[in-house]
Every structure is written in structure tokens, then in C-alpha cells.
Write a protein that holds these residues in place. Structure first.
Motif, PDB file in Angstrom:
ATOM      1  N   LEU A  17     -26.433  38.955   5.735  1.00  0.00           N
ATOM      2  CA  LEU A  17     -27.746  39.219   5.175  1.00  0.00           C
ATOM      3  C   LEU A  17     -27.636  39.976   3.857  1.00  0.00           C
ATOM      4  CD1 LEU A  17     -29.671  40.208   8.407  1.00  0.00           C
ATOM      5  CD2 LEU A  17     -30.207  38.284   6.940  1.00  0.00           C
ATOM      6  N   ALA A  18     -26.614  40.815   3.780  1.00  0.00           N
ATOM      7  CA  ALA A  18     -26.440  41.635   2.587  1.00  0.00           C
ATOM      8  C   ALA A  18     -25.948  40.833   1.396  1.00  0.00           C
ATOM      9  CB  ALA A  18     -25.452  42.766   2.876  1.00  0.00           C
ATOM     10  N   LEU A  19     -25.548  39.584   1.598  1.00  0.00           N
ATOM     11  CA  LEU A  19     -25.047  38.768   0.496  1.00  0.00           C
ATOM     12  C   LEU A  19     -26.145  38.446  -0.508  1.00  0.00           C
ATOM     13  CD1 LEU A  19     -22.729  36.240   2.357  1.00  0.00           C
ATOM     14  CD2 LEU A  19     -22.050  38.180   0.945  1.00  0.00           C
ATOM     15  N   GLY A  20     -27.382  38.470  -0.057  1.00  0.00           N
ATOM     16  CA  GLY A  20     -28.477  38.176  -0.964  1.00  0.00           C
ATOM     17  C   GLY A  20     -29.757  37.956  -0.197  1.00  0.00           C
ATOM     18  N   ALA A  21     -30.859  37.886  -0.908  1.00  0.00           N
ATOM     19  CA  ALA A  21     -32.153  37.740  -0.253  1.00  0.00           C
ATOM     20  C   ALA A  21     -32.246  36.430   0.512  1.00  0.00           C
ATOM     21  CB  ALA A  21     -33.273  37.813  -1.294  1.00  0.00           C
ATOM     22  N   SER A  22     -31.521  35.397   0.051  1.00  0.00           N
ATOM     23  CA  SER A  22     -31.617  34.106   0.714  1.00  0.00           C
ATOM     24  C   SER A  22     -30.476  33.858   1.673  1.00  0.00           C
ATOM     25  CB  SER A  22     -31.615  32.987  -0.339  1.00  0.00           C
ATOM     26  OG  SER A  22     -30.385  32.963  -1.038  1.00  0.00           O
ATOM     27  N   ALA A  23     -29.527  34.768   1.761  1.00  0.00           N
ATOM     28  CA  ALA A  23     -28.359  34.545   2.618  1.00  0.00           C
ATOM     29  C   ALA A  23     -28.454  35.341   3.897  1.00  0.00           C
ATOM     30  CB  ALA A  23     -27.089  34.939   1.858  1.00  0.00           C
ATOM     31  N   VAL A  24     -28.193  34.689   5.021  1.00  0.00           N
ATOM     32  CA  VAL A  24     -28.195  35.344   6.315  1.00  0.00           C
ATOM     33  C   VAL A  24     -27.043  34.833   7.142  1.00  0.00           C
ATOM     34  CG1 VAL A  24     -30.668  35.734   6.335  1.00  0.00           C
ATOM     35  CG2 VAL A  24     -29.742  33.614   7.224  1.00  0.00           C
ATOM     36  N   ILE A  25     -26.865  35.398   8.338  1.00  0.00           N
ATOM     37  CA  ILE A  25     -25.731  34.964   9.171  1.00  0.00           C
ATOM     38  C   ILE A  25     -26.063  33.899  10.171  1.00  0.00           C
ATOM     39  CG2 ILE A  25     -26.100  36.729  10.868  1.00  0.00           C
ATOM     40  CD1 ILE A  25     -22.785  35.869  10.337  1.00  0.00           C
ATOM     41  N   VAL A  26     -25.108  33.337  10.637  1.00  0.00           N
ATOM     42  CA  VAL A  26     -24.853  32.559  11.827  1.00  0.00           C
ATOM     43  C   VAL A  26     -23.757  31.602  11.490  1.00  0.00           C
ATOM     44  CG1 VAL A  26     -25.708  30.908  13.425  1.00  0.00           C
ATOM     45  CG2 VAL A  26     -27.026  32.872  12.868  1.00  0.00           C
ATOM     46  N   GLY A  27     -24.760  30.282  12.626  1.00  0.00           N
ATOM     47  CA  GLY A  27     -24.298  28.897  12.566  1.00  0.00           C
ATOM     48  C   GLY A  27     -25.101  28.369  12.788  1.00  0.00           C
ATOM     49  N   SER A  60     -35.166  32.034   8.077  1.00  0.00           N
ATOM     50  CA  SER A  60     -36.556  32.313   7.703  1.00  0.00           C
ATOM     51  C   SER A  60     -37.541  31.390   8.405  1.00  0.00           C
ATOM     52  CB  SER A  60     -36.722  32.176   6.184  1.00  0.00           C
ATOM     53  OG  SER A  60     -36.427  30.849   5.771  1.00  0.00           O
ATOM     54  N   LYS A  61     -37.050  30.272   8.951  1.00  0.00           N
ATOM     55  CA  LYS A  61     -37.928  29.330   9.635  1.00  0.00           C
ATOM     56  C   LYS A  61     -38.006  29.581  11.141  1.00  0.00           C
ATOM     57  CE  LYS A  61     -37.173  25.478   6.407  1.00  0.00           C
ATOM     58  NZ  LYS A  61     -36.736  24.048   6.307  1.00  0.00           N
ATOM     59  N   CYS A  62     -37.051  30.315  11.677  1.00  0.00           N
ATOM     60  CA  CYS A  62     -37.012  30.554  13.118  1.00  0.00           C
ATOM     61  C   CYS A  62     -38.089  31.563  13.518  1.00  0.00           C
ATOM     62  CB  CYS A  62     -35.632  31.065  13.535  1.00  0.00           C
ATOM     63  SG  CYS A  62     -35.467  31.388  15.306  1.00  0.00           S
ATOM     64  N   VAL A  63     -38.886  31.205  14.533  1.00  0.00           N
ATOM     65  CA  VAL A  63     -39.958  32.091  15.003  1.00  0.00           C
ATOM     66  C   VAL A  63     -39.663  32.645  16.393  1.00  0.00           C
ATOM     67  CG1 VAL A  63     -41.695  30.911  13.608  1.00  0.00           C
ATOM     68  CG2 VAL A  63     -41.287  30.162  15.970  1.00  0.00           C
ATOM     69  N   ASN A  64     -38.436  32.483  16.863  1.00  0.00           N
ATOM     70  CA  ASN A  64     -38.021  33.007  18.159  1.00  0.00           C
ATOM     71  C   ASN A  64     -38.849  32.429  19.313  1.00  0.00           C
ATOM     72  OD1 ASN A  64     -36.533  34.478  19.977  1.00  0.00           O
ATOM     73  ND2 ASN A  64     -37.362  36.478  19.420  1.00  0.00           N
ATOM     74  N   ILE A  88     -30.734  33.737  20.857  1.00  0.00           N
ATOM     75  CA  ILE A  88     -31.410  34.135  19.622  1.00  0.00           C
ATOM     76  C   ILE A  88     -31.288  35.640  19.449  1.00  0.00           C
ATOM     77  CG2 ILE A  88     -33.605  34.222  18.389  1.00  0.00           C
ATOM     78  CD1 ILE A  88     -34.417  31.687  19.841  1.00  0.00           C
ATOM     79  N   MET A  89     -30.790  36.021  18.291  1.00  0.00           N
ATOM     80  CA  MET A  89     -30.688  37.438  17.948  1.00  0.00           C
ATOM     81  C   MET A  89     -31.742  37.787  16.903  1.00  0.00           C
ATOM     82  SD  MET A  89     -26.621  38.234  17.563  1.00  0.00           S
ATOM     83  CE  MET A  89     -26.505  37.180  16.122  1.00  0.00           C
ATOM     84  N   VAL A  90     -32.297  38.964  16.985  1.00  0.00           N
ATOM     85  CA  VAL A  90     -33.210  39.472  15.975  1.00  0.00           C
ATOM     86  C   VAL A  90     -32.457  40.517  15.161  1.00  0.00           C
ATOM     87  CG1 VAL A  90     -35.377  40.675  15.525  1.00  0.00           C
ATOM     88  CG2 VAL A  90     -35.214  39.061  17.431  1.00  0.00           C
ATOM     89  N   VAL A  91     -32.340  40.280  13.865  1.00  0.00           N
ATOM     90  CA  VAL A  91     -31.570  41.166  12.996  1.00  0.00           C
ATOM     91  C   VAL A  91     -32.426  41.622  11.828  1.00  0.00           C
ATOM     92  CG1 VAL A  91     -29.387  40.074  13.617  1.00  0.00           C
ATOM     93  CG2 VAL A  91     -30.671  39.218  11.657  1.00  0.00           C
ATOM     94  N   SER A  92     -32.022  42.718  11.221  1.00  0.00           N
ATOM     95  CA  SER A  92     -32.729  43.252  10.061  1.00  0.00           C
ATOM     96  C   SER A  92     -32.118  42.709   8.778  1.00  0.00           C
ATOM     97  CB  SER A  92     -32.647  44.783  10.046  1.00  0.00           C
ATOM     98  OG  SER A  92     -33.230  45.333  11.210  1.00  0.00           O
ATOM     99  N   ASN A  93     -32.976  42.380   7.814  1.00  0.00           N
ATOM    100  CA  ASN A  93     -32.453  41.940   6.523  1.00  0.00           C
ATOM    101  C   ASN A  93     -32.388  43.117   5.556  1.00  0.00           C
ATOM    102  OD1 ASN A  93     -35.076  42.375   5.615  1.00  0.00           O
ATOM    103  ND2 ASN A  93     -35.617  40.203   5.604  1.00  0.00           N
ATOM    104  N   VAL A 101     -32.316  34.666  14.577  1.00  0.00           N
ATOM    105  CA  VAL A 101     -31.183  33.789  14.291  1.00  0.00           C
ATOM    106  C   VAL A 101     -30.709  33.126  15.578  1.00  0.00           C
ATOM    107  CG1 VAL A 101     -28.887  33.642  13.270  1.00  0.00           C
ATOM    108  CG2 VAL A 101     -30.512  35.345  12.426  1.00  0.00           C
ATOM    109  N   SER A 102     -30.753  31.812  15.626  1.00  0.00           N
ATOM    110  CA  SER A 102     -30.347  31.038  16.797  1.00  0.00           C
ATOM    111  C   SER A 102     -28.868  30.661  16.674  1.00  0.00           C
ATOM    112  CB  SER A 102     -31.201  29.775  16.902  1.00  0.00           C
ATOM    113  OG  SER A 102     -30.769  28.950  17.970  1.00  0.00           O
ATOM    114  N   THR A 103     -28.057  31.063  17.657  1.00  0.00           N
ATOM    115  CA  THR A 103     -26.618  30.802  17.596  1.00  0.00           C
ATOM    116  C   THR A 103     -26.104  30.211  18.902  1.00  0.00           C
ATOM    117  OG1 THR A 103     -25.988  32.994  18.409  1.00  0.00           O
ATOM    118  CG2 THR A 103     -26.283  32.753  16.033  1.00  0.00           C
ATOM    119  N   SER A 104     -24.989  29.513  18.789  1.00  0.00           N
ATOM    120  CA  SER A 104     -24.284  28.991  19.962  1.00  0.00           C
ATOM    121  C   SER A 104     -22.795  29.037  19.639  1.00  0.00           C
ATOM    122  CB  SER A 104     -24.739  27.563  20.284  1.00  0.00           C
ATOM    123  OG  SER A 104     -24.397  26.677  19.233  1.00  0.00           O
TER     124      SER A 104
END
Length: 217
Positions: A17-27, A60-64, A88-93, A101-104
Motif C-alpha cells: 500500500l505504501a508504494l503509492g496511492a494506486s498500489a496495494v497488496i495481494v493476489g 478499491s473495488k472490493c466491498v467485502n 478477505i483482509m481489511v487493511v489500512s492504506n 483485499v481478497s486473497t487465496s
């Protein structure tokens, strides 16, 4: 030990998430596909058999709503004692907001789980999909300790994890149930290089084991 791994996984999310406003983690859920008979393998697209497939997650599209989680369970016929394959994890930006964030399974290029399995129950097959042979699994939990993404889970039979719905009869390269179920288009699945080309600003979850999962805000 597992607490350390869990904390590290969440730290990876925040790091991306810290990489930029548009960058977040997962897969709409499709009709259930035919389950494979014992010993039967799904048809394979020979042209892409050696191509690494993976997931692209739009945080940004995931609504949990957890439709992906439910579709995975239903489509794969998971038993009541089998934990969710997708979570699904809820993380702070970096702006103080929250993202879901939905992960498997990350279907890593160099899977730690496969490397440490003494029974040879874990393999990386067509389209780069990592799967487990439940008949060979001895329940030692070495894979559980080795995975940096906290993926392996266990039921009363063996270790269980995402196999891109291969066991449910979805052919390698076809769309898994989780992706089909997402009505917000927060998940994509396909050849990893093609996904990178579609979203140049997407980032890989981390460098550990070269995971096949991209994320974008």
C-alpha cells in the motif's frame, strides 16, 4: 511461530500500500460445473500449459461482500470442517482509509509448501497451478509452517487450499468460481504476463517465492 507469520503477511499488505496511492497488496455465481471422477483430469489447453496463470486483485473495488468466499466453498463442495480457501483482509492504506483485499493461494513460482512436503503431496502443474494430493498428504503441517502467506489449512482428511477449482472440474486456464462470482469485477484471473500488460500499475504481492498475484488500488 504462526503469529509471526500472520503479522508478516499483514505487513506485506501495508508495505505494498505504501508504494503509492494506486498500489496495494495481494493476489454472479455461474452454474456448478461437473465434479471430476476419481483419477480423472480436466482438459488442458496445450497452448498455454506452461504459461503461469495468476490473480489480479482490485482492492478499491472490493466491498467485502464475501461472494467470492461463498462461491469458492459452494463450487468446490467444501465440507463443513474445511476452512475457507479464499479470505478477505481489511487493511489500512497510506491515507488512513481502509481497503478490503481478497486473497487465496499465491501459486508461487517457487512454492515453499512443495519444497518442504516429505510426502510429495504438493505439486506445481499445468498453468503453474499448485495443488495438493489429499491421498498422499500425511498431515505433518510442514507446509503450514513454510508458507509465508498463511495459506495451508486442514480438515479431518488432509491439507486443503485453492487449486483454481481444478478439483471441481474447472479446466486449467478457465475462470475459477471466485472470479465469476465477483459482481464488482474486483478479481481477474489469467496468464500473469497478460494481467501485467492490462494493468501496468499493478504490483506483485511480494518477492518471497515469486507469487502469482498482482494487486491494484
Amino acid at each position: 511461530m504462526r503469529q509471526t507469520t500472520d503479522v508478516s503477511r499483514r505487513a506485506l499488505v501495508k508495505g505494498a500500500l505504501a508504494l503509492g496511492a494506486s498500489a496495494v497488496i495481494v493476489g454472479g455465481v455461474t452454474a456448478p460445473r461437473r465434479a471430476l471422477a476419481s483419477g480423472e483430469s480436466p482438459a488442458v489447453d496445450g497452448a498455454n500449459a506452461d504459461v503461469q496463470y495468476g490473480f489480479l486483485v482490485y482492492a478499491s473495488k472490493c466491498v467485502n461482500c464475501e461472494k467470492c468466499v461463498a462461491a469458492c466453498r459452494q463450487g468446490n463442495g467444501l465440507s463443513d470442517d474445511t476452512p475457507d480457501r479464499r479470505r478477505i483482509m481489511v487493511v489500512s492504506n497510506d491515507k488512513g482509509g481502509e481497503l478490503s483485499v481478497s486473497t487465496s493461494c499465491m501459486h508461487c513460482a517457487q512454492p515453499s509448501c512443495m519444497r518442504v512436503c516429505p510426502a510429495g503431496a504438493i505439486s506445481k502443474g499445468s498453468h503453474g497451478i499448485v495443488s495438493v494430493d489429499t491421498d498422499r498428504c500425511i498431515g505433518c503441517k510442514y507446509c503450514y509452517q513454510a508458507c509465508p502467506y498463511d495459506v495451508p489449512r486442514y480438515n479431518t482428511v488432509a491439507m486443503d487450499k485453492c487449486d483454481c477449482c481444478l478439483g471441481a472440474g474447472v479446466a486449467p486456464g478457465e475462470t475459477p468460481y471466485c472470479v465469476s462470482a465477483c459482481i464488482f469485477n474486483a478479481l481477474k484471473y489469467g496468464p500473469l504476463e497478460e494481467l501485467k500488460g492490462q494493468e501496468p500499475d499493478a504490483v506483485v504481492i511480494a518477492s518471497i517465492n515469486d507469487p502469482s498475484c498482482l494487486v491494484r488500488g
